[in-house]
Design an enzyme around this catalytic site. Sequence first.
Site, mmCIF file in Angstrom:
data_model
loop_
_atom_site.group_PDB
_atom_site.id
_atom_site.type_symbol
_atom_site.label_atom_id
_atom_site.label_comp_id
_atom_site.label_asym_id
_atom_site.label_seq_id
_atom_site.Cartn_x
_atom_site.Cartn_y
_atom_site.Cartn_z
ATOM 1 N N SER A 425 -3.596 83.930 20.735
ATOM 2 C CA SER A 425 -3.147 85.216 19.449
ATOM 3 C C SER A 425 -4.213 86.050 19.802
ATOM 4 O O SER A 425 -5.165 86.833 19.244
ATOM 5 C CB SER A 425 -2.258 84.382 18.518
ATOM 6 O OG SER A 425 -3.302 83.480 18.144
ATOM 7 N N HIS A 446 2.919 87.824 23.934
ATOM 8 C CA HIS A 446 2.806 87.327 22.742
ATOM 9 C C HIS A 446 4.149 87.259 21.824
ATOM 10 O O HIS A 446 4.195 88.519 21.171
ATOM 11 C CB HIS A 446 1.120 88.157 22.421
ATOM 12 C CG HIS A 446 0.529 87.655 21.036
ATOM 13 N ND1 HIS A 446 0.256 88.751 20.443
ATOM 14 C CD2 HIS A 446 0.767 86.704 19.977
ATOM 15 C CE1 HIS A 446 0.105 87.942 19.030
ATOM 16 N NE2 HIS A 446 0.515 86.830 18.918
ATOM 17 N N GLU A 458 4.585 91.785 22.317
ATOM 18 C CA GLU A 458 3.543 91.821 22.897
ATOM 19 C C GLU A 458 2.711 91.432 24.362
ATOM 20 O O GLU A 458 3.084 90.683 24.309
ATOM 21 C CB GLU A 458 2.215 92.085 22.017
ATOM 22 C CG GLU A 458 1.943 92.841 20.734
ATOM 23 C CD GLU A 458 0.983 92.505 19.598
ATOM 24 O OE1 GLU A 458 0.230 93.448 19.565
ATOM 25 O OE2 GLU A 458 0.643 91.392 20.400
ATOM 26 N N ASN A 496 -1.871 92.261 15.047
ATOM 27 C CA ASN A 496 -2.873 91.745 14.201
ATOM 28 C C ASN A 496 -3.433 92.303 14.154
ATOM 29 O O ASN A 496 -4.679 92.657 12.721
ATOM 30 C CB ASN A 496 -3.615 89.891 14.666
ATOM 31 C CG ASN A 496 -1.713 89.088 14.898
ATOM 32 O OD1 ASN A 496 -0.553 89.675 13.806
ATOM 33 N ND2 ASN A 496 -2.478 88.261 16.122
HETATM 34 P P1 NAI Z 1 0.685 74.276 17.390
HETATM 35 O O1 NAI Z 1 -0.946 73.076 17.210
HETATM 36 O O2 NAI Z 1 1.392 74.119 16.334
HETATM 37 O O3 NAI Z 1 0.836 73.425 18.703
HETATM 38 C C1 NAI Z 1 0.001 73.367 19.826
HETATM 39 C C2 NAI Z 1 1.256 72.731 20.561
HETATM 40 O O4 NAI Z 1 0.755 72.375 21.801
HETATM 41 C C3 NAI Z 1 0.942 70.924 20.110
HETATM 42 O O5 NAI Z 1 2.504 70.384 19.595
HETATM 43 C C4 NAI Z 1 0.269 70.002 21.192
HETATM 44 O O6 NAI Z 1 0.884 68.458 20.708
HETATM 45 C C5 NAI Z 1 1.121 70.795 22.311
HETATM 46 N N1 NAI Z 1 -0.855 70.575 23.165
HETATM 47 C C6 NAI Z 1 -1.970 70.782 22.922
HETATM 48 N N2 NAI Z 1 -2.273 70.625 24.398
HETATM 49 C C7 NAI Z 1 -1.785 70.803 25.395
HETATM 50 C C8 NAI Z 1 -1.616 70.569 26.708
HETATM 51 N N3 NAI Z 1 -2.935 69.868 27.138
HETATM 52 N N4 NAI Z 1 -0.341 70.093 27.400
HETATM 53 C C9 NAI Z 1 0.670 69.954 26.092
HETATM 54 N N5 NAI Z 1 0.759 70.607 24.727
HETATM 55 C C10 NAI Z 1 -0.322 70.378 24.595
HETATM 56 O O7 NAI Z 1 0.401 75.625 17.356
HETATM 57 P P2 NAI Z 1 1.458 76.760 16.912
HETATM 58 O O8 NAI Z 1 0.636 77.431 16.298
HETATM 59 O O9 NAI Z 1 2.129 77.025 18.144
HETATM 60 O O10 NAI Z 1 -0.006 78.034 18.690
HETATM 61 C C11 NAI Z 1 0.032 77.959 20.388
HETATM 62 C C12 NAI Z 1 -0.331 78.990 20.537
HETATM 63 O O11 NAI Z 1 0.559 79.950 19.849
HETATM 64 C C13 NAI Z 1 -1.825 79.190 20.277
HETATM 65 O O12 NAI Z 1 -2.099 79.811 21.319
HETATM 66 C C14 NAI Z 1 -1.431 80.509 18.781
HETATM 67 O O13 NAI Z 1 -3.336 81.421 19.365
HETATM 68 C C15 NAI Z 1 -0.596 81.233 19.299
HETATM 69 N N6 NAI Z 1 0.305 81.841 18.910
HETATM 70 C C16 NAI Z 1 0.674 81.255 17.530
HETATM 71 C C17 NAI Z 1 1.273 82.060 16.142
HETATM 72 C C18 NAI Z 1 1.845 81.319 14.864
HETATM 73 O O14 NAI Z 1 2.386 81.854 13.746
HETATM 74 N N7 NAI Z 1 1.159 79.971 14.734
HETATM 75 C C19 NAI Z 1 1.456 83.277 16.714
HETATM 76 C C20 NAI Z 1 1.788 83.929 17.673
HETATM 77 C C21 NAI Z 1 0.605 82.753 18.882
#
Ligand code: NAI
Length: 673
Positions: A425, A446, A458, A496
């Site tokens: 993001s 995105h 996006e 954003n």
């Molecule tokens: P989160 O922290 O909920 O989930 C991340 C997951 O990735 C965790 O389950 C973790 O165990 C896993 N993980 C970490 N390193 C890993 C690897 N090397 N291989 C496999 N799994 C791995 O994070 P979230 O919120 O889902 O965000 C994920 C991505 O999405 C980020 O890049 C964030 O910027 C983006 N994003 C988040 C939004 C939100 O509202 N939370 C909205 C849009 C994008």
Amino acid sequence: MVDVNALRDWRFSVDRQGIAWAVFDREGESQNSLGRRALEELGAIVERVEQGARDKSIRGLVFISGKEKGFIVGADVREFEQLKSEREVADSVTLVNAYLDRIERMPVPVVCAIHGFCLGGGLELALACHWRIATRDEGTRVGFPEVRLGIFPGFNGTARSIRQAGALAAMPMMLAGSMIRATAARGMGLIDELVPSRAKLAWAARAAVERKRKSKPTAFWKDLVRQWPARGLFANKLRTETAKKAREEHYPAPFRLIDLFETHAANLDGMKLAETRAFAPLMVSETSRNLRRVFKLMEMLKAQAPKDLPFKPLRVHVIGAGVMGADIAGWCVASGMEVSLQDLNAEQIAKGIAAQKKLFARKFKTKPLRDAALARLIADQAGANIHRADVVIEAIVERLEVKQSLFKSLEGKLKPGAVMATNTSSIMIEDIAEPLADPGRLVGIHFFNPVAQMPLVEVIRGAGSREEEVQKACTFVTAIDKFPLIVKSSPGFVVNRVLGPYMLAALQRVERGESKEKIDEAARTFGMPMGPVELADTVGLDVCASVANVLKIAPPGGSKLDQMVAAGKLGKKSGEGFYTWKDGKPQKAKPETPWDKAELERLGRELVDPLIRECERVRDERIVGSADLVDAGVIFGTGFAPFRGGPLHFLANERRQLESNPNVEVLRRPAAE
Ligand code: NAI
């Protein structure tokens, strides 16, 4: 008059049994919509069949579609703009209504054979026929989506749907603009007969003509609600229900439909004429014009995906089963794809998969379909399915080095031609791509949270992303029924970036002691779906703080926002933020004296000002392809008041009004720059 042997949008023929077939197959279009020419040609068909019925050469008429998918999607929205005045609207609608009345009075049986979408004007044509047959297919839907365009059915669909289904069923359907499955429509009385497949349709239509089938209106006793005083009570109930979903000053059409029902539904013939009188002013209103614009913007977003690309995504691999990854995986499965889900942590994968059951229960009505969906969502901790995937999406922690090393290890495993994407993001695509052997392959896809509810995605073009990869990403996004917006890689992308200053300015007002409840109400008065303070709590205050950092708009010296995040007050998800949250709802204090309406309007306009200003910068910096695409992205990505036609469109209108009437005080804004 048009010659039935020289039609362009219809094919007309009379078979050896004397059955006339009117096959709608609009020239040069993939879908059938009722444009001016198609309607004129319909008039010619009506005339020809009347003549054939008189001289006994025609024994019946069948309307059917010549398109593979879909009967009629409605009137041609692109042509609405040609009708400038209420008079012109009323004249053109009256002409079509006369054709439909003649179809209804036809002395030979008229059957409508429906497969796929039968919406708006298409359903109104069907309702004028004597017998309606539809396929049971999942894709066959009937409905009146008109309210979404700021109008209601205008080809006498209001009266005819009430006649067939009764007001108790027909009114809520028209007010919600819902699209109903064929089986449910049969239950309501809008459809008379179901067939298992498209192949059986023509045969069933022929049989219905032979047997002179004629649909019966709903029984009198089932429709007592049309009688006074029940009608008044029902109208009031509908008003209360509708007001919960839309404000009358923003979306008048459903309220005018209820008025029409209340005043005229006792006499359905009278209701037909009154329908035209009430329909015309809505059609030429600013609201409807803007909602039509939103419809076109939606089409414009979809058109960002090239039609002729030989890329058919069927398998998706998602890495990261957290908040976003699991929901992205679930959504792709719900759209029919096969998805493998990877995470470092097996428990996280299991939790992510289990969480999708709710979505599948909503999307799929039968257990076999739900089971099949669950079977298409595969836990894959080791990434064994990467090499089979057409699209690989990364949604792991938001840290540059971690993402870089993941993509370096992935690069060699993807099959040729597969899309390689990150859901980041805030990190620039070119930065993540930098250490890759083929950096041009990486794009951003995105998604927004919650994935199932947000229509926009996006598609981020990094400085080095290849055009072909961007196009494939758009194709994938439309294949999962989302709207792609191609965005240049730059801080905050679009959504954003424009939300950041808007929300932060509102939070600063709260810090200065202004009422958060009043701020939220003022934004809703402007037409936002949710106020900025409630939105910040919903998105998560940690996410807001990180967006503020990325955009470099966080106030220096620490803000209340930072303090709250440090104290673990993250908003809705932690139960405490700017509001206290109970059962998923913010606890709002009521004002001691009601807020002044004009004051709310003035404040609402002030609140959205930072958002609109940022949209101008996004346009000027060419972050997306055009000003219209800025509007499209902001409407579908933030819910920005659709009836205002988009932030830039609204600003242009406001400036025009200000020029023509410099005394309009409400529209004056403080110089924000
Ligand atoms: P989160 O922290 O909920 O989930 C991340 C997951 O990735 C965790 O389950 C973790 O165990 C896993 N993980 C970490 N390193 C890993 C690897 N090397 N291989 C496999 N799994 C791995 O994070 P979230 O919120 O889902 O965000 C994920 C991505 O999405 C980020 O890049 C964030 O910027 C983006 N994003 C988040 C939004 C939100 O509202 N939370 C909205 C849009 C994008």
